[in-house]
Design a protein around this motif. Structure first.
Motif, PDB file in Angstrom:
ATOM      1  N   SER A  53       5.287  13.965   2.093  1.00  0.00           N
ATOM      2  CA  SER A  53       5.415  14.014   3.552  1.00  0.00           C
ATOM      3  C   SER A  53       4.133  13.544   4.249  1.00  0.00           C
ATOM      4  O   SER A  53       4.156  13.240   5.449  1.00  0.00           O
ATOM      5  CB  SER A  53       5.750  15.444   4.005  1.00  0.00           C
ATOM      6  OG  SER A  53       4.731  16.351   3.621  1.00  0.00           O
ATOM      7  N   TRP A  54       3.023  13.501   3.513  1.00  0.00           N
ATOM      8  CA  TRP A  54       1.756  13.052   4.077  1.00  0.00           C
ATOM      9  C   TRP A  54       1.593  11.541   4.022  1.00  0.00           C
ATOM     10  O   TRP A  54       0.559  11.014   4.455  1.00  0.00           O
ATOM     11  CB  TRP A  54       0.589  13.707   3.339  1.00  0.00           C
ATOM     12  CG  TRP A  54       0.377  15.130   3.727  1.00  0.00           C
ATOM     13  CD1 TRP A  54       0.929  16.238   3.136  1.00  0.00           C
ATOM     14  CD2 TRP A  54      -0.426  15.606   4.802  1.00  0.00           C
ATOM     15  NE1 TRP A  54       0.526  17.373   3.762  1.00  0.00           N
ATOM     16  CE2 TRP A  54      -0.327  17.011   4.798  1.00  0.00           C
ATOM     17  CE3 TRP A  54      -1.222  14.991   5.759  1.00  0.00           C
ATOM     18  CZ2 TRP A  54      -0.994  17.817   5.721  1.00  0.00           C
ATOM     19  CZ3 TRP A  54      -1.896  15.779   6.672  1.00  0.00           C
ATOM     20  CH2 TRP A  54      -1.776  17.162   6.658  1.00  0.00           C
ATOM     21  N   LEU A  55       2.590  10.843   3.507  1.00  0.00           N
ATOM     22  CA  LEU A  55       2.475   9.400   3.345  1.00  0.00           C
ATOM     23  C   LEU A  55       2.242   8.670   4.680  1.00  0.00           C
ATOM     24  O   LEU A  55       1.375   7.793   4.747  1.00  0.00           O
ATOM     25  CB  LEU A  55       3.721   8.856   2.642  1.00  0.00           C
ATOM     26  CG  LEU A  55       3.651   7.409   2.134  1.00  0.00           C
ATOM     27  CD1 LEU A  55       2.465   7.219   1.202  1.00  0.00           C
ATOM     28  CD2 LEU A  55       4.952   7.037   1.417  1.00  0.00           C
ATOM     29  N   PRO A  56       2.981   8.980   5.762  1.00  0.00           N
ATOM     30  CA  PRO A  56       2.696   8.295   7.031  1.00  0.00           C
ATOM     31  C   PRO A  56       1.259   8.496   7.511  1.00  0.00           C
ATOM     32  O   PRO A  56       0.625   7.553   8.019  1.00  0.00           O
ATOM     33  CB  PRO A  56       3.697   8.919   8.006  1.00  0.00           C
ATOM     34  CG  PRO A  56       4.815   9.386   7.141  1.00  0.00           C
ATOM     35  CD  PRO A  56       4.162   9.855   5.879  1.00  0.00           C
ATOM     36  N   SER A  57       0.733   9.714   7.350  1.00  0.00           N
ATOM     37  CA  SER A  57      -0.646   9.973   7.764  1.00  0.00           C
ATOM     38  C   SER A  57      -1.633   9.182   6.920  1.00  0.00           C
ATOM     39  O   SER A  57      -2.606   8.618   7.447  1.00  0.00           O
ATOM     40  CB  SER A  57      -0.957  11.474   7.649  1.00  0.00           C
ATOM     41  OG  SER A  57      -0.155  12.226   8.528  1.00  0.00           O
ATOM     42  N   LEU A  58      -1.389   9.134   5.620  1.00  0.00           N
ATOM     43  CA  LEU A  58      -2.278   8.388   4.730  1.00  0.00           C
ATOM     44  C   LEU A  58      -2.304   6.910   5.093  1.00  0.00           C
ATOM     45  O   LEU A  58      -3.377   6.294   5.189  1.00  0.00           O
ATOM     46  CB  LEU A  58      -1.827   8.569   3.280  1.00  0.00           C
ATOM     47  CG  LEU A  58      -2.575   7.710   2.245  1.00  0.00           C
ATOM     48  CD1 LEU A  58      -4.034   8.115   2.165  1.00  0.00           C
ATOM     49  CD2 LEU A  58      -1.906   7.828   0.870  1.00  0.00           C
ATOM     50  N   ILE A  59      -1.138   6.334   5.316  1.00  0.00           N
ATOM     51  CA  ILE A  59      -1.060   4.908   5.639  1.00  0.00           C
ATOM     52  C   ILE A  59      -1.740   4.617   6.976  1.00  0.00           C
ATOM     53  O   ILE A  59      -2.494   3.640   7.107  1.00  0.00           O
ATOM     54  CB  ILE A  59       0.411   4.453   5.682  1.00  0.00           C
ATOM     55  CG1 ILE A  59       1.093   4.698   4.327  1.00  0.00           C
ATOM     56  CG2 ILE A  59       0.490   2.987   6.053  1.00  0.00           C
ATOM     57  CD1 ILE A  59       0.428   3.997   3.169  1.00  0.00           C
ATOM     58  N   THR A  60      -1.504   5.455   7.966  1.00  0.00           N
ATOM     59  CA  THR A  60      -2.092   5.236   9.290  1.00  0.00           C
ATOM     60  C   THR A  60      -3.604   5.352   9.244  1.00  0.00           C
ATOM     61  O   THR A  60      -4.329   4.535   9.838  1.00  0.00           O
ATOM     62  CB  THR A  60      -1.518   6.241  10.307  1.00  0.00           C
ATOM     63  OG1 THR A  60      -0.095   6.178  10.279  1.00  0.00           O
ATOM     64  CG2 THR A  60      -2.012   5.919  11.698  1.00  0.00           C
ATOM     65  N   ILE A  61      -4.114   6.368   8.549  1.00  0.00           N
ATOM     66  CA  ILE A  61      -5.558   6.527   8.424  1.00  0.00           C
ATOM     67  C   ILE A  61      -6.179   5.321   7.734  1.00  0.00           C
ATOM     68  O   ILE A  61      -7.212   4.790   8.165  1.00  0.00           O
ATOM     69  CB  ILE A  61      -5.888   7.826   7.657  1.00  0.00           C
ATOM     70  CG1 ILE A  61      -5.536   9.049   8.505  1.00  0.00           C
ATOM     71  CG2 ILE A  61      -7.355   7.862   7.259  1.00  0.00           C
ATOM     72  CD1 ILE A  61      -5.688  10.362   7.773  1.00  0.00           C
ATOM     73  N   ALA A  62      -5.546   4.868   6.643  1.00  0.00           N
ATOM     74  CA  ALA A  62      -6.082   3.720   5.910  1.00  0.00           C
ATOM     75  C   ALA A  62      -6.071   2.465   6.770  1.00  0.00           C
ATOM     76  O   ALA A  62      -7.030   1.678   6.766  1.00  0.00           O
ATOM     77  CB  ALA A  62      -5.268   3.501   4.639  1.00  0.00           C
ATOM     78  N   MET A  63      -4.987   2.263   7.530  1.00  0.00           N
ATOM     79  CA  MET A  63      -4.889   1.072   8.373  1.00  0.00           C
ATOM     80  C   MET A  63      -5.934   1.082   9.480  1.00  0.00           C
ATOM     81  O   MET A  63      -6.640   0.103   9.704  1.00  0.00           O
ATOM     82  CB  MET A  63      -3.481   0.986   8.987  1.00  0.00           C
ATOM     83  CG  MET A  63      -2.429   0.433   8.067  1.00  0.00           C
ATOM     84  SD  MET A  63      -2.689  -1.330   7.766  1.00  0.00           S
ATOM     85  CE  MET A  63      -1.413  -1.606   6.536  1.00  0.00           C
ATOM     86  N   PHE A 116       0.826  -1.205   0.000  1.00  0.00           N
ATOM     87  CA  PHE A 116       0.000   0.000   0.000  1.00  0.00           C
ATOM     88  C   PHE A 116       0.865   1.261   0.000  1.00  0.00           C
ATOM     89  O   PHE A 116       0.535   2.263  -0.651  1.00  0.00           O
ATOM     90  CB  PHE A 116      -0.927  -0.003   1.215  1.00  0.00           C
ATOM     91  CG  PHE A 116      -1.978   1.069   1.182  1.00  0.00           C
ATOM     92  CD1 PHE A 116      -3.096   0.939   0.395  1.00  0.00           C
ATOM     93  CD2 PHE A 116      -1.828   2.225   1.940  1.00  0.00           C
ATOM     94  CE1 PHE A 116      -4.067   1.924   0.357  1.00  0.00           C
ATOM     95  CE2 PHE A 116      -2.787   3.224   1.919  1.00  0.00           C
ATOM     96  CZ  PHE A 116      -3.906   3.069   1.118  1.00  0.00           C
ATOM     97  N   THR A 117       1.981   1.222   0.715  1.00  0.00           N
ATOM     98  CA  THR A 117       2.892   2.371   0.737  1.00  0.00           C
ATOM     99  C   THR A 117       3.518   2.597  -0.629  1.00  0.00           C
ATOM    100  O   THR A 117       3.600   3.742  -1.112  1.00  0.00           O
ATOM    101  CB  THR A 117       3.990   2.157   1.788  1.00  0.00           C
ATOM    102  OG1 THR A 117       3.393   1.909   3.054  1.00  0.00           O
ATOM    103  CG2 THR A 117       4.882   3.387   1.897  1.00  0.00           C
ATOM    104  N   LYS A 118       3.985   1.519  -1.253  1.00  0.00           N
ATOM    105  CA  LYS A 118       4.618   1.645  -2.581  1.00  0.00           C
ATOM    106  C   LYS A 118       3.616   2.148  -3.613  1.00  0.00           C
ATOM    107  O   LYS A 118       3.971   2.921  -4.506  1.00  0.00           O
ATOM    108  CB  LYS A 118       5.183   0.284  -3.007  1.00  0.00           C
ATOM    109  CG  LYS A 118       6.388  -0.166  -2.195  1.00  0.00           C
ATOM    110  CD  LYS A 118       6.898  -1.511  -2.673  1.00  0.00           C
ATOM    111  CE  LYS A 118       7.524  -1.414  -4.052  1.00  0.00           C
ATOM    112  NZ  LYS A 118       8.780  -0.634  -4.023  1.00  0.00           N
ATOM    113  N   GLN A 119       2.362   1.722  -3.523  1.00  0.00           N
ATOM    114  CA  GLN A 119       1.353   2.148  -4.495  1.00  0.00           C
ATOM    115  C   GLN A 119       0.899   3.586  -4.252  1.00  0.00           C
ATOM    116  O   GLN A 119       0.508   4.284  -5.197  1.00  0.00           O
ATOM    117  CB  GLN A 119       0.138   1.211  -4.426  1.00  0.00           C
ATOM    118  CG  GLN A 119       0.400  -0.213  -4.859  1.00  0.00           C
ATOM    119  CD  GLN A 119       0.724  -0.318  -6.342  1.00  0.00           C
ATOM    120  OE1 GLN A 119       0.313   0.515  -7.147  1.00  0.00           O
ATOM    121  NE2 GLN A 119       1.498  -1.331  -6.703  1.00  0.00           N
TER     122      GLN A 119
END
Length: 261
Positions: A84-94, A69-72
Motif C-alpha cells: 500500500s506504500w507503493l504510491p508514496s514510494l514512487i512519488t517520493i522517488a520522482m 520503477f513501479t514494477k521493480q
C-alpha cells in the motif's frame, strides 16, 4: 640557455589557466544577462528548441521510468506486506530525485550535443568572428540566450517528466490493484513536503544552467575544423553529465543538512 620547465609544473599551470578561463566564461554570463539588448526573440526560439523538441523524448523516458520503477519496487514492498506504500514510494522517488536528475541527463544528451555542435561549427567557420565585425556581441547573442533557455525550460521539463512518470506508475498500479487516480495521488503526495518541491525546482534550475553554459563553453573553444566540432559535441555531453552528478551529490547533502539528517 633556459632550462625547460618540468612536465608536472606545466600541467599544473595549464590546469589553473583552464580554471581561470572557465570562471571568466561563466562570470561573463552574469554580466551580460542584465545588459541590453535582451534578444528576446532568440531566447524564445531557443526555448522552443530546448523544450518542445525535447518533449517527445522526455515523455517516453518518463513513462517508461514510472512503469519500470513501479514494477521493480513492488516485489520488495510485497515481501514486507507494505504494498500500500507503493504510491508514496514512487512519488517520493520522482519528486526528490528521479524527475530532476533523469530530465537533466536526457537534456544533457539531447541539448548539449546540439548546442556544442552548433556553436563549434560556427567557431571553425569563423561565423562568431563575423558577428563581432557586425557589431553584435556573440557571447550575448549565442551564450546568454541558450543558457537562459536551458535554465528556464529544464524546470518545466522536470515537472512534466514527474507528471508523466506518475502516470506510468499509476497505470501499473491500477492494472494490478484497480486503485483510482484520486486515491493514488492522495496516497502519493501525503508524504511530500514543500521542501521536496522546492529542492526539485532548485535542482532543475541549477542543472539547466550547467547544461547550457558547459555546452556553450565547449562550442566556443572548438578548434581543428570538423574534427573539433565532433569533439566539442562529445565534450559538452560528457562534461554536462559529470557536473550534473556532482551537483546532485552536493544538493542532496545540503537538503539532508536542512532536514537535520
Amino acid at each position: 640557455m633556459t632550462q625547460p620547465r618540468p612536465l608536472f609544473t606545466r600541467r599544473i599551470d595549464a590546469f589553473f589557466l583552464r580554471v581561470h578561463q572557465t570562471a571568466s566564461f561563466v562570470g561573463r554570463f552574469f554580466v551580460n544577462v542584465v545588459r541590453r539588448p535582451l534578444h528576446a526573440r532568440e531566447v524564445i526560439r531557443q526555448c522552443y528548441e530546448v523544450g518542445w523538441r525535447t518533449l517527445p523524448l522526455i515523455t517516453l523516458t518518463g513513462l517508461i521510468t514510472g512503469i519500470v520503477f513501479t514494477k521493480q519496487s513492488r516485489p520488495s514492498l510485497e515481501a514486507f506486506g507494505a504494498a500500500s506504500w507503493l504510491p508514496s514510494l514512487i512519488t517520493i522517488a520522482m519528486v526528490r530525485s528521479l524527475a530532476p536528475l533523469v530530465t537533466a541527463l536526457v537534456a544533457a544528451g539531447k541539448v548539449s550535443s546540439s548546442i556544442g555542435a552548433e556553436l563549434g561549427s560556427m567557431k571553425v567557420t569563423e561565423q562568431i568572428e563575423a558577428m563581432e565585425v557586425s557589431a553584435i556581441n556573440p557571447y550575448k547573442f549565442l551564450v546568454v540566450t541558450r543558457t537562459l533557455a536551458t535554465t528556464t525550460m529544464l524546470p518545466m521539463l522536470t515537472m512534466y517528466f514527474g507528471f508523466v512518470g506518475l502516470i506510468g506508475a499509476y497505470l501499473n498500479i491500477h492494472g494490478k490493484e484497480g486503485t483510482s487516480f484520486a486515491a493514488f495521488l492522495q496516497n502519493g503526495f501525503s508524504t511530500i513536503e514543500f521542501l521536496d518541491l522546492w529542492a526539485a525546482v532548485v535542482r532543475a534550475i541549477l542543472f539547466g544552467f550547467t547544461i547550457g553554459i558547459i555546452a556553450c563553453y565547449s562550442g566556443f573553444r572548438t578548434t581543428r575544423g570538423t574534427e573539433g566540432v565532433g569533439r566539442a559535441a562529445n565534450a559538452a555531453v560528457v562534461q554536462s553529465m559529470l557536473v550534473v552528478f556532482l551537483e546532485e551529490v552536493f544538493v542532496v547533502q545540503i537538503i539532508s543538512w536542512i532536514r537535520g539528517g
